[in-house]
Design a protein around this motif. Structure first.
Motif, PDB file in Angstrom:
ATOM      1  N   GLU A  73       0.687  -1.029   0.247  1.00 15.84           N
ATOM      2  CA  GLU A  73       0.255  -0.046   0.038  1.00 15.84           C
ATOM      3  C   GLU A  73       0.870   1.148   0.075  1.00 15.84           C
ATOM      4  O   GLU A  73       0.347   2.315  -0.114  1.00 15.84           O
ATOM      5  CB  GLU A  73      -0.719  -0.044   1.158  1.00 15.84           C
ATOM      6  CG  GLU A  73      -1.531  -1.232   1.373  1.00 15.84           C
ATOM      7  CD  GLU A  73      -3.187  -1.188   1.272  1.00 15.84           C
ATOM      8  OE1 GLU A  73      -3.448  -0.095   0.487  1.00 15.84           O
ATOM      9  OE2 GLU A  73      -3.718  -2.138   1.826  1.00 15.84           O
ATOM     10  N   ARG A 107      -8.411   1.750  19.743  1.00 15.96           N
ATOM     11  CA  ARG A 107      -8.929   2.052  18.501  1.00 15.96           C
ATOM     12  C   ARG A 107     -10.296   2.170  18.053  1.00 15.96           C
ATOM     13  O   ARG A 107     -11.164   1.567  18.966  1.00 15.96           O
ATOM     14  CB  ARG A 107      -8.129   0.831  17.366  1.00 15.96           C
ATOM     15  CG  ARG A 107      -6.837   1.156  17.275  1.00 15.96           C
ATOM     16  CD  ARG A 107      -6.341  -0.136  16.497  1.00 15.96           C
ATOM     17  NE  ARG A 107      -4.787   0.272  16.247  1.00 15.96           N
ATOM     18  CZ  ARG A 107      -3.984   1.112  15.363  1.00 15.96           C
ATOM     19  NH1 ARG A 107      -4.838   1.748  14.381  1.00 15.96           N
ATOM     20  NH2 ARG A 107      -2.716   1.081  15.319  1.00 15.96           N
ATOM     21  N   MET A 125      -2.971  -7.608  15.295  1.00 11.04           N
ATOM     22  CA  MET A 125      -2.335  -6.219  15.540  1.00 11.04           C
ATOM     23  C   MET A 125      -3.295  -5.019  15.401  1.00 11.04           C
ATOM     24  O   MET A 125      -4.209  -5.173  16.240  1.00 11.04           O
ATOM     25  CB  MET A 125      -1.336  -6.214  14.406  1.00 11.04           C
ATOM     26  CG  MET A 125       0.151  -6.589  15.148  1.00 11.04           C
ATOM     27  SD  MET A 125       1.457  -6.276  14.288  1.00 11.04           S
ATOM     28  CE  MET A 125       1.218  -4.809  13.455  1.00 11.04           C
ATOM     29  N   SER A 126      -3.245  -4.476  14.449  1.00 11.21           N
ATOM     30  CA  SER A 126      -3.991  -3.192  14.521  1.00 11.21           C
ATOM     31  C   SER A 126      -5.237  -2.982  13.477  1.00 11.21           C
ATOM     32  O   SER A 126      -5.779  -2.318  13.346  1.00 11.21           O
ATOM     33  CB  SER A 126      -3.135  -1.820  14.127  1.00 11.21           C
ATOM     34  OG  SER A 126      -2.509  -2.109  12.794  1.00 11.21           O
ATOM     35  N   ALA A 127      -5.315  -4.244  12.848  1.00  9.23           N
ATOM     36  CA  ALA A 127      -6.650  -4.489  11.729  1.00  9.23           C
ATOM     37  C   ALA A 127      -7.609  -4.597  12.758  1.00  9.23           C
ATOM     38  O   ALA A 127      -7.619  -5.368  13.744  1.00  9.23           O
ATOM     39  CB  ALA A 127      -6.490  -5.544  10.755  1.00  9.23           C
ATOM     40  N   ALA A 128      -8.836  -4.076  12.284  1.00 10.03           N
ATOM     41  CA  ALA A 128     -10.031  -4.321  12.891  1.00 10.03           C
ATOM     42  C   ALA A 128     -10.549  -5.777  12.826  1.00 10.03           C
ATOM     43  O   ALA A 128     -10.213  -6.436  11.727  1.00 10.03           O
ATOM     44  CB  ALA A 128     -11.204  -3.495  12.174  1.00 10.03           C
ATOM     45  N   ILE A 129     -11.127  -6.356  13.928  1.00 16.99           N
ATOM     46  CA  ILE A 129     -11.520  -7.657  13.991  1.00 16.99           C
ATOM     47  C   ILE A 129     -13.032  -7.570  13.316  1.00 16.99           C
ATOM     48  O   ILE A 129     -13.868  -6.695  13.554  1.00 16.99           O
ATOM     49  CB  ILE A 129     -11.525  -8.227  14.983  1.00 16.99           C
ATOM     50  CG1 ILE A 129     -10.019  -8.291  15.481  1.00 16.99           C
ATOM     51  CG2 ILE A 129     -11.950  -9.645  15.212  1.00 16.99           C
ATOM     52  CD1 ILE A 129      -9.057  -8.910  15.190  1.00 16.99           C
ATOM     53  N   GLY A 133      -7.297  -4.946   3.103  1.00 19.35           N
ATOM     54  CA  GLY A 133      -6.115  -3.953   2.898  1.00 19.35           C
ATOM     55  C   GLY A 133      -6.950  -2.771   3.672  1.00 19.35           C
ATOM     56  O   GLY A 133      -7.693  -2.530   4.605  1.00 19.35           O
ATOM     57  N   LEU A 134      -5.938  -1.414   3.422  1.00 17.69           N
ATOM     58  CA  LEU A 134      -6.286  -0.131   4.207  1.00 17.69           C
ATOM     59  C   LEU A 134      -7.450   0.608   3.459  1.00 17.69           C
ATOM     60  O   LEU A 134      -7.894   1.660   4.172  1.00 17.69           O
ATOM     61  CB  LEU A 134      -4.700   0.454   4.313  1.00 17.69           C
ATOM     62  CG  LEU A 134      -3.559  -0.111   4.992  1.00 17.69           C
ATOM     63  CD1 LEU A 134      -2.542   0.534   5.165  1.00 17.69           C
ATOM     64  CD2 LEU A 134      -4.223  -0.911   6.229  1.00 17.69           C
ATOM     65  N   ARG A 164     -10.702  -2.671   6.611  1.00 22.68           N
ATOM     66  CA  ARG A 164      -9.300  -2.839   6.940  1.00 22.68           C
ATOM     67  C   ARG A 164      -8.995  -4.557   7.336  1.00 22.68           C
ATOM     68  O   ARG A 164      -8.629  -4.633   8.706  1.00 22.68           O
ATOM     69  CB  ARG A 164      -8.815  -1.852   8.075  1.00 22.68           C
ATOM     70  CG  ARG A 164      -8.699  -0.735   7.619  1.00 22.68           C
ATOM     71  CD  ARG A 164      -7.946   0.387   8.675  1.00 22.68           C
ATOM     72  NE  ARG A 164      -8.514   1.437   8.581  1.00 22.68           N
ATOM     73  CZ  ARG A 164      -8.324   2.329   9.380  1.00 22.68           C
ATOM     74  NH1 ARG A 164      -7.737   1.881  10.620  1.00 22.68           N
ATOM     75  NH2 ARG A 164      -8.351   3.787   9.255  1.00 22.68           N
ATOM     76  N   THR A 196      -7.160  -8.119   7.162  1.00 21.97           N
ATOM     77  CA  THR A 196      -5.826  -8.715   6.516  1.00 21.97           C
ATOM     78  C   THR A 196      -6.114 -10.018   6.004  1.00 21.97           C
ATOM     79  O   THR A 196      -7.386 -10.343   6.236  1.00 21.97           O
ATOM     80  CB  THR A 196      -5.015  -8.915   7.700  1.00 21.97           C
ATOM     81  OG1 THR A 196      -5.687  -9.902   8.673  1.00 21.97           O
ATOM     82  CG2 THR A 196      -4.768  -7.734   8.680  1.00 21.97           C
TER      83      THR A 196
END
Lengths: 537, 145
Positions: free
Chosen positions: A111, A530, B1-5, B28-29, B56, B58
């Motif tokens: 990305e 978050r 990690m930081s990706a939303a579940i 992806g983002l 978001r 993965t």
């Protein structure tokens, strides 16, 4: 006569749901509220424009959205656009930067530099604006979730180059509430996100009083499915939420409201859009004066970028988007915008090439040089149709805002996903109407080409090497910087986030120590957590 | 990690026997979700059961949800250009989980020159911008195993 004519024809409604009559007369103007809210350009309530002479004095700023790859490449594109007569910059960041990830984060893989420029540290910002005179070219940054960090980096870069930050102009988008509705580059939950917007406004009011820390966006709400009237009304609700956050801290409205700005969308019916902007300008002035007690005229100004929107462009027969872009630019000029940008004709396919970006720029220049759009202020003012529809659009926006307030306010409705579900349902209906032909779209549901692939679009290339170069650059900065200073600054970010004080001084200290976007974001995530999307249909 | 579940949500309605279950994911983002939500509504109106992941995701999250939710169709919506690297990773994971018998689809901003590779990776249904909702739903009906 007028009524008989109306009754013989099938009723027509604009996208906002207001009926459009076949003929307008003075009686329609009077019935819709008269010319009470018209006024003169440069005077309250600013329906005809926020300045007395408008484009006669200075044409709109031309600010094409640009940025890709690493800061070196983007710097070259910026210089190309400036050399071609662009008068402002509008910076596109890649998605990792926008959501607070460093280029070496595993989630950033694939990305980096794809939809905008990658920024890790202040070093990248220095490279991106190298050789560009920030006193002459104002810079607008399309950054939201990571806006506080990017504002800090921009101000730090300007200061390092010797500019007086007190005189520095520029804009950050920094409208997080609309990111929850559409666009999706949120990071933190709703409440701390609003706090951060408040921190940037409060900080800039004191340290960079000519910088616009927020550009409230109806644009993306419209792209997500809102009508033109909802676009304006929801944006005003959001702007009020930010204003309330700052006023709650004891800052007077006139100390910051003059630096709030807006970003709106243009596609669809020409007259509906022009009336939307004229109506919105007077409604915002009225809100600031009557509800917020603003006294400075600048606090009541609806300063805006009105941009030719991607939502109106089509994948089919892409060259027709050049024509649509020209009409959108015309609407923008007739609407009295301060800044103009156009989505390029190839944006349903790719990020713009130099060629397509130049066509957009030339489109705006033709309006200035050949079409007489800068010669007279508010040239549609006084039209029975335009004045009637301006009044009706204003009334409808007020009704939508009252409905939001009655349901508990915009923050609650966005947090619950209510606005998202509403505009998404509308987007679905619109797509169905386009597919059935009920809503005409040239090249899509009428006047289709037999062969659709006879106009190939040139694709902006994506270079994997740029991503590797970006990661190498980040590693070099990390090797060269004073790690103890970085650690101290990052610790302060977490401490101030916890303490609830304004985070900007800590973020400024961190970026000056060359802490990265990802490192600073991580400190805030530790305290704020978050965001989790409410998924509703 | 930081990706939303992904939150299993937004089911199409009460199950009557086994309806076709679709995992609809945003890889992806990319934050553009107007299109994916339109497609989700069309799929629900067509009688499918839709599990929309939210933004978001993965490759690991998509594969895990596909397995856990026991879906018949795995559909992605990508508008920000990272579809190829994402699909290459996802293919390996879906194969490892034994999900090769499921129908894999992708829609969004997908340049024509990438369609062949996407199909070769196993994404048999490729629906670029401009694809009609009914065409997508008909394709699922006709090809789901």
């Amino acid at each position: 006569m007028n009524d008989r004519l109306s009754s013989e024809l099938r009723p027509v409604f604009n996208e906002s749901g207001l009926e459009v009559k076949p003929l307008y007369t003075a009686a329609d103007v009077a019935e819709s509220g008269g010319l009470e809210m018209l006024g003169s350009p440069g005077e309250y309530p600013f329906t005809r424009g926020i300045h007395r002479q408008m484009y006669r004095k200075q044409p709109w700023t031309m600010r094409q959205y640009a940025g890709f790859g690493n800061p070196h490449e983007t710097n070259q594109r910026f210089k190309y656009l400036i050399a071609n007569g662009q008068t402002g910059l509008n910076v596109a960041f890649d998605l990792p930067t926008q959501i607070g990830l460093d280029s070496d984060d595993p989630l950033a893989e694939g990305e980096i530099g794809r939809v905008g420029m990658s920024i890790d540290t202040l070093r990248d910002v220095e490279i991106a604006f190298d050789g560009i005179d920030l006193a002459k070219i104002t810079v607008s940054m399309t950054i939201n979730g990571a806006a506080a960090i990017m504002i800090a980096m921009y101000l730090a870069m300007a200061e390092k180059r010797g500019y007086d930050v007190k005189q520095l102009r520029g804009t950050a988008q920094n409208d997080i509430l609309k990111e929850f509705i559409g666009r999706g580059t949120w990071i933190f939950p709703v409440e701390p996100s609003i706090r951060l917007v408040g921190d940037t406004i409060e900080y800039c009011a004191e340290h960079a009083p000519k910088y616009s820390p927020v550009s409230v966006c109806g644009y993306h709400i419209r792209e997500s499915g809102a009508t033109p009237a909802q676009e304006m009304a929801y944006a005003f609700c959001i702007a009020r939420a930010y204003a309330d956050e700052v006023i709650r801290r004891g800052v007077h409205v006139d100390e910051f409201a003059g630096r709030l700005s807006y970003n709106f969308n243009i596609f669809g019916n020409l007259f509906e859009q022009v009336c939307k902007f004229r109506a919105g300008r007077s409604l915002w002035a009225k809100i600031m004066k009557e509800q917020y007690g603003a006294e400075k005229p600048g606090s009541m100004w609806l300063r805006m970028i009105a941009a030719g929107g991607g939502g109106g462009l089509t994948f089919e027969q892409p060259e027709l988007n050049i024509v649509r872009g020209a009409y959108y630019a015309l609407i923008s000029a007739l609407s009295g915008t301060q800044t103009m940008a156009l989505c390029s004709y190839d944006e349903a396919y790719t990020i713009p090439t130099e060629y397509s970006a130049r066509i957009s720029l030339r489109t705006m220049q033709i309006l200035i040089e050949e079409m007489g759009l800068t010669e007279t202020v508010d040239p549609l003012g006084g039209s029975y149709y335009v004045e009637t529809m301006t009044n009706r659009m204003r009334t409808q926006m007020e009704e939508i805002m009252a409905e939001v307030d009655a349901q508990g306010g915009i923050v609650k409705l966005v947090s619950e996903g209510t606005i998202q579900a509403k505009v998404s349902a509308q987007a679905y209906q619109m797509q169905r109407d386009i597919e059935s032909g009920a809503f005409p779209k040239v090249g899509v549901n009428c006047y289709r080409n037999e062969k659709e692939d006879d106009h190939p679009v040139e694709f902006h290339p994506y270079n994997e090497d740029d991503a590797r170069a970006q990661i190498d650059g980040l590693k070099r900065v990390r090797a060269e910087r004073d790690e103890a200073a970085v650690a101290r600054a990052l610790e302060r970010v977490a401490r101030d986030a916890q303490a609830g004080v304004n985070l900007m001084p800590a973020i400024v200290e961190a970026v000056k120590a060359y802490a990265s976007v990802g490192e600073i974001t991580h400190q805030m995530v530790k305290v704020f957590g978050r965001y989790r999307e409410p998924i509703r249909f | 990690m930081s990706a939303a579940i992904g939150q299993p949500a937004a089911h199409g309605g009460p199950a009557q026997g086994r309806r076709t279950r679709i995992l609809l994911a945003k890889p992806g983002l990319d934050g553009h979700d107007q299109g994916v939500k339109v497609v989700a509504r069309a799929m629900m109106d067509a009688g499918f059961e839709v599990i929309y992941t939210g933004l978001r995701q993965t490759p690991e999250a998509v594969a895990r949800m596909a397995l856990e939710e026991d879906v018949d169709v795995i559909a992605l919506s990508s508008l920000a250009g990272s579809h190829l690297p994402f699909c290459r990773k996802l293919k390996v994971l879906l194969e490892a989980d034994g999900l090769t018998d499921k129908l894999w689809l992708i829609g969004g901003n997908l340049p024509a020159q990438d369609h062949e590779e996407l199909r070769a990776l196993g994404f048999s249904g490729v629906f670029p911008t401009g694809s009609k909702l009914d065409v997508i739903c008909d394709y699922i009906r006709e090809n789901v195993k």
